[in-house]
Design a protein around this motif. Sequence first.
Motif, PDB file in Angstrom:
ATOM      1  N   UNK A  81      40.207  69.658  53.868  1.00  0.00           N
ATOM      2  CA  UNK A  81      39.413  70.566  54.704  1.00  0.00           C
ATOM      3  C   UNK A  81      38.038  70.003  55.043  1.00  0.00           C
ATOM      4  N   UNK A  82      37.569  69.026  54.268  1.00  0.00           N
ATOM      5  CA  UNK A  82      36.274  68.405  54.557  1.00  0.00           C
ATOM      6  C   UNK A  82      36.361  67.404  55.701  1.00  0.00           C
ATOM      7  N   UNK A  83      37.563  67.015  56.070  1.00  0.00           N
ATOM      8  CA  UNK A  83      37.728  65.970  57.067  1.00  0.00           C
ATOM      9  C   UNK A  83      37.570  66.514  58.479  1.00  0.00           C
ATOM     10  N   UNK A  84      36.787  65.830  59.292  1.00  0.00           N
ATOM     11  CA  UNK A  84      36.703  66.239  60.701  1.00  0.00           C
ATOM     12  C   UNK A  84      37.977  65.823  61.435  1.00  0.00           C
ATOM     13  N   UNK A  85      38.269  66.490  62.519  1.00  0.00           N
ATOM     14  CA  UNK A  85      39.409  66.116  63.345  1.00  0.00           C
ATOM     15  C   UNK A  85      39.126  64.736  63.938  1.00  0.00           C
ATOM     16  N   UNK A  86      39.934  63.724  63.591  1.00  0.00           N
ATOM     17  CA  UNK A  86      39.626  62.366  64.055  1.00  0.00           C
ATOM     18  C   UNK A  86      39.777  62.167  65.556  1.00  0.00           C
ATOM     19  N   UNK A  87      40.632  62.957  66.191  1.00  0.00           N
ATOM     20  CA  UNK A  87      40.840  62.849  67.634  1.00  0.00           C
ATOM     21  C   UNK A  87      40.620  64.221  68.245  1.00  0.00           C
ATOM     22  N   UNK A  88      39.403  64.537  68.695  1.00  0.00           N
ATOM     23  CA  UNK A  88      39.113  65.885  69.206  1.00  0.00           C
ATOM     24  C   UNK A  88      39.986  66.313  70.385  1.00  0.00           C
ATOM     25  N   UNK A  89      40.529  65.368  71.140  1.00  0.00           N
ATOM     26  CA  UNK A  89      41.371  65.716  72.284  1.00  0.00           C
ATOM     27  C   UNK A  89      42.812  66.029  71.889  1.00  0.00           C
ATOM     28  N   UNK A  90      43.162  65.798  70.627  1.00  0.00           N
ATOM     29  CA  UNK A  90      44.541  66.035  70.186  1.00  0.00           C
ATOM     30  C   UNK A  90      44.879  67.516  70.281  1.00  0.00           C
ATOM     31  N   UNK A  91      46.069  67.798  70.766  1.00  0.00           N
ATOM     32  CA  UNK A  91      46.510  69.181  70.902  1.00  0.00           C
ATOM     33  C   UNK A  91      47.426  69.608  69.768  1.00  0.00           C
ATOM     34  N   UNK A  92      48.128  68.664  69.170  1.00  0.00           N
ATOM     35  CA  UNK A  92      49.071  68.984  68.097  1.00  0.00           C
ATOM     36  C   UNK A  92      48.901  68.001  66.948  1.00  0.00           C
ATOM     37  N   UNK A  93      49.389  68.423  65.811  1.00  0.00           N
ATOM     38  CA  UNK A  93      49.438  67.571  64.621  1.00  0.00           C
ATOM     39  C   UNK A  93      50.902  67.510  64.216  1.00  0.00           C
ATOM     40  N   UNK A  94      51.461  66.325  64.156  1.00  0.00           N
ATOM     41  CA  UNK A  94      52.886  66.176  63.906  1.00  0.00           C
ATOM     42  C   UNK A  94      53.101  65.288  62.679  1.00  0.00           C
ATOM     43  N   UNK A  95      53.610  65.851  61.584  1.00  0.00           N
ATOM     44  CA  UNK A  95      53.875  65.026  60.403  1.00  0.00           C
ATOM     45  C   UNK A  95      55.131  64.185  60.599  1.00  0.00           C
ATOM     46  N   UNK A  96      55.183  63.055  59.905  1.00  0.00           N
ATOM     47  CA  UNK A  96      56.411  62.270  59.887  1.00  0.00           C
ATOM     48  C   UNK A  96      57.320  62.913  58.849  1.00  0.00           C
ATOM     49  N   UNK A  97      58.475  63.403  59.257  1.00  0.00           N
ATOM     50  CA  UNK A  97      59.315  64.158  58.324  1.00  0.00           C
ATOM     51  C   UNK A  97      59.949  63.266  57.260  1.00  0.00           C
ATOM     52  N   UNK A  98      60.164  63.858  56.098  1.00  0.00           N
ATOM     53  CA  UNK A  98      60.883  63.180  55.032  1.00  0.00           C
ATOM     54  C   UNK A  98      62.372  63.151  55.377  1.00  0.00           C
ATOM     55  N   UNK A  99      63.066  62.192  54.822  1.00  0.00           N
ATOM     56  CA  UNK A  99      64.516  62.134  54.993  1.00  0.00           C
ATOM     57  C   UNK A  99      65.108  63.419  54.420  1.00  0.00           C
ATOM     58  N   UNK A 100      66.157  63.922  55.027  1.00  0.00           N
ATOM     59  CA  UNK A 100      66.710  65.209  54.615  1.00  0.00           C
ATOM     60  C   UNK A 100      67.150  65.208  53.154  1.00  0.00           C
TER      61      UNK A 100
END
Length: 142
Positions: A99-118
Motif C-alpha cells: 500500500x505504500x507503493x505509488x502506482x508506477x504507471x499512472x496511465x495504466x487502466x488495469x492491473x493484470x496478474x500472471x496467473x499460476x498454473x491450474x
Amino acid sequence: MLFDLAEPCLLCGRRSPQGLCRLCAGELRDGGALYDPLCRCGLPGTEQGGLCGRCLRRPPPFTSTYCHWVYQFPLDRLINAYKHRGCLPAERALEPLLREQPLPWPDAEVLCPLPAHWRRRLARGFDQAERLALILARHWRR
C-alpha cells in the motif's frame, strides 16, 4: 492480560499483533529497496536504462517492469512462506508495504496478474499473484 492476540513474528518469532514485529517490519521496509535500473525483463539493467543481452536479442512483448524490492532476506522468506506454504499471515504482513507503493504507471487502466498454473493453484488453494493484485488494484483504484 486475559487475552493475548499477538502471534509470533513470521521472521523472528517475537510476539506481534500484525504478523511482523516492529523491528522486522522496519528491516523489510528499509533493507530491501531496489535502486538499480531494471531491464525490461526485470533483471538488473545498465546504468543508462538499456536492455540486457537477452532482451536485445529477443525483446519481451511488454515495455517495462516495475520492482521496488530486492528478492533477499527478509522478503524472500515472506514470499516463500506465502507462495509455497500457503501462509496467509505473510500476505497480511506484505499488505502495508504494498500500500505504500505509488502506482508506477499512472496511465495504466488495469492491473493484470500472471496467473499460476491450474495445478499449483489447486494445490495451494489460491493464486497468490491474483490476491496481491487485488490488494493493489483496490488501493490504486484500478
